[in-house]
Structures are given as C-alpha cells and as structure tokens.
Design a protein around this motif. Structure first.
Motif, mmCIF file in Angstrom:
data_model
loop_
_atom_site.group_PDB
_atom_site.id
_atom_site.type_symbol
_atom_site.label_atom_id
_atom_site.label_comp_id
_atom_site.label_asym_id
_atom_site.label_seq_id
_atom_site.Cartn_x
_atom_site.Cartn_y
_atom_site.Cartn_z
ATOM 1 N N MET A 1 0.847 -1.177 0.000
ATOM 2 C CA MET A 1 0.000 0.000 0.000
ATOM 3 C C MET A 1 0.891 1.239 0.000
ATOM 4 O O MET A 1 1.939 1.254 0.631
ATOM 5 C CB MET A 1 -0.903 -0.022 1.234
ATOM 6 N N LYS A 2 0.459 2.255 -0.695
ATOM 7 C CA LYS A 2 1.222 3.500 -0.769
ATOM 8 C C LYS A 2 1.228 4.194 0.590
ATOM 9 O O LYS A 2 0.232 4.210 1.308
ATOM 10 C CB LYS A 2 0.596 4.444 -1.787
ATOM 11 N N SER A 3 2.369 4.802 0.885
ATOM 12 C CA SER A 3 2.477 5.564 2.131
ATOM 13 C C SER A 3 1.471 6.703 2.172
ATOM 14 O O SER A 3 0.900 7.005 3.222
ATOM 15 C CB SER A 3 3.887 6.119 2.293
ATOM 16 N N SER A 4 1.238 7.322 1.029
ATOM 17 C CA SER A 4 0.289 8.441 0.995
ATOM 18 C C SER A 4 -1.126 7.972 1.362
ATOM 19 O O SER A 4 -1.887 8.717 1.995
ATOM 20 C CB SER A 4 0.288 9.109 -0.379
ATOM 21 N N ASP A 5 -1.474 6.743 0.982
ATOM 22 C CA ASP A 5 -2.791 6.203 1.350
ATOM 23 C C ASP A 5 -2.884 5.952 2.857
ATOM 24 O O ASP A 5 -3.916 6.231 3.480
ATOM 25 C CB ASP A 5 -3.084 4.906 0.592
ATOM 26 N N VAL A 7 -1.192 7.511 5.192
ATOM 27 C CA VAL A 7 -1.250 8.832 5.843
ATOM 28 C C VAL A 7 -2.662 9.393 5.739
ATOM 29 O O VAL A 7 -3.219 9.895 6.727
ATOM 30 C CB VAL A 7 -0.205 9.796 5.225
ATOM 31 N N ARG A 8 -3.265 9.294 4.574
ATOM 32 C CA ARG A 8 -4.630 9.792 4.376
ATOM 33 C C ARG A 8 -5.606 9.073 5.303
ATOM 34 O O ARG A 8 -6.419 9.707 5.982
ATOM 35 C CB ARG A 8 -5.054 9.613 2.920
ATOM 36 N N MET A 9 -5.513 7.739 5.363
ATOM 37 C CA MET A 9 -6.430 6.967 6.213
ATOM 38 C C MET A 9 -6.202 7.270 7.697
ATOM 39 O O MET A 9 -7.165 7.435 8.451
ATOM 40 C CB MET A 9 -6.267 5.466 5.942
ATOM 41 N N ALA A 10 -4.938 7.358 8.101
ATOM 42 C CA ALA A 10 -4.633 7.674 9.502
ATOM 43 C C ALA A 10 -5.172 9.052 9.870
ATOM 44 O O ALA A 10 -5.719 9.252 10.966
ATOM 45 C CB ALA A 10 -3.129 7.595 9.749
ATOM 46 N N ASP A 15 -9.095 12.666 12.408
ATOM 47 C CA ASP A 15 -10.117 13.714 12.299
ATOM 48 C C ASP A 15 -11.393 13.297 13.023
ATOM 49 O O ASP A 15 -12.038 14.114 13.684
ATOM 50 C CB ASP A 15 -10.426 14.032 10.836
ATOM 51 N N PHE A 16 -11.760 12.029 12.896
ATOM 52 C CA PHE A 16 -12.957 11.540 13.579
ATOM 53 C C PHE A 16 -12.815 11.682 15.093
ATOM 54 O O PHE A 16 -13.716 12.171 15.769
ATOM 55 C CB PHE A 16 -13.233 10.074 13.211
ATOM 56 N N GLY A 55 3.211 14.612 6.797
ATOM 57 C CA GLY A 55 1.819 14.595 6.366
ATOM 58 C C GLY A 55 0.835 14.119 7.413
ATOM 59 O O GLY A 55 -0.366 14.269 7.244
ATOM 60 N N LEU A 56 1.322 13.536 8.502
ATOM 61 C CA LEU A 56 0.419 13.033 9.543
ATOM 62 C C LEU A 56 -0.047 14.155 10.458
ATOM 63 O O LEU A 56 0.726 15.043 10.827
ATOM 64 C CB LEU A 56 1.100 11.956 10.383
ATOM 65 N N ASN A 57 -1.304 14.082 10.847
ATOM 66 C CA ASN A 57 -1.886 14.989 11.827
ATOM 67 C C ASN A 57 -1.074 14.863 13.129
ATOM 68 O O ASN A 57 -0.748 13.750 13.541
ATOM 69 C CB ASN A 57 -3.339 14.567 12.043
ATOM 70 N N PRO A 58 -0.728 15.979 13.778
ATOM 71 C CA PRO A 58 0.050 15.898 15.023
ATOM 72 C C PRO A 58 -0.602 15.014 16.093
ATOM 73 O O PRO A 58 0.111 14.338 16.853
ATOM 74 C CB PRO A 58 0.136 17.357 15.494
#
Length: 102
Positions: A1-5, A7-10, A15-16, A55-58
């Motif tokens: 799986m791509k790292s960008s995917d 990061v997006r999912m994490a 956010d939730f 790219g990850l949320n703090p």
C-alpha cells in the motif's frame, strides 16, 4: 500500500477522534488502528513515524508514538486490589448437576 494512502487513512481516523477530549482521542486513534489495520500496515505507519511523520496529523503522531512504545501495565487485567468484603468466588452454576451439566 502507498504511504500516501496510509497517511490519508490515519488522518481520517484522527479527524474523527479529534473532537473527543485529548486522552480519549489518543486512545481512540491508537485502538482503531490497532483493531482494524493489518500488522504490515501498522509496520509501515511506524516507518512513516520514524522518518518524521510527514503529512500526519500531530494528534495521530502523538497517539501512535505512544502506541508503539508498548503497554505500560504489568500485564494484569486490573491493578485494583479487592476490598475485604469482595466475593471470594463461588461454585459455577453447573456444579453438582445444575445448569447445563446434566
């Protein structure tokens, strides 16, 4: 799986949980990722964190950094010692022919 995917999912998970009080949010992010992601996805997330967490949320970085440090307990289910009036255990309901035993 791509790292960008990953990061997006994490970040979506973070956010939730971001509207919860911080201790609950940290716990929620880590538990959700632990319970729903495959080990290789978690391993790749660890690599992303170790390389700076770009790219990850703090909040995700904090939650997963704590998660990857491992458990802080001594392995017991509860650290609470029973009081003097706590039940000492009893026979199971099926003892002596009761319940489904017989």
């Amino acid at each position: 799986m791509k790292s960008s995917d990953l990061v997006r999912m994490a970040n979506q998970i973070t956010d939730f949980f971001g509207v919860y009080p911080k201790p609950e949010a940290l716990d929620g992010v880590a538990k959700h990722i632990h319970n729903t992601w495959e080990p290789r996805m978690r391993d790749e997330l660890r690599e992303i964190l170790e390389s700076g967490g770009k790219g990850l949320n703090p909040l995700c970085v904090e939650a997963m950094t704590i998660y990857f440090q491992g458990p802080k307990s001594d392995g017991r289910r509860s650290n609470v010692k029973p009081g003097p009036h706590a039940p000492m255990g009893g026979k199971p309901s099926f003892a002596e022919g009761g319940g489904d035993a017989g």
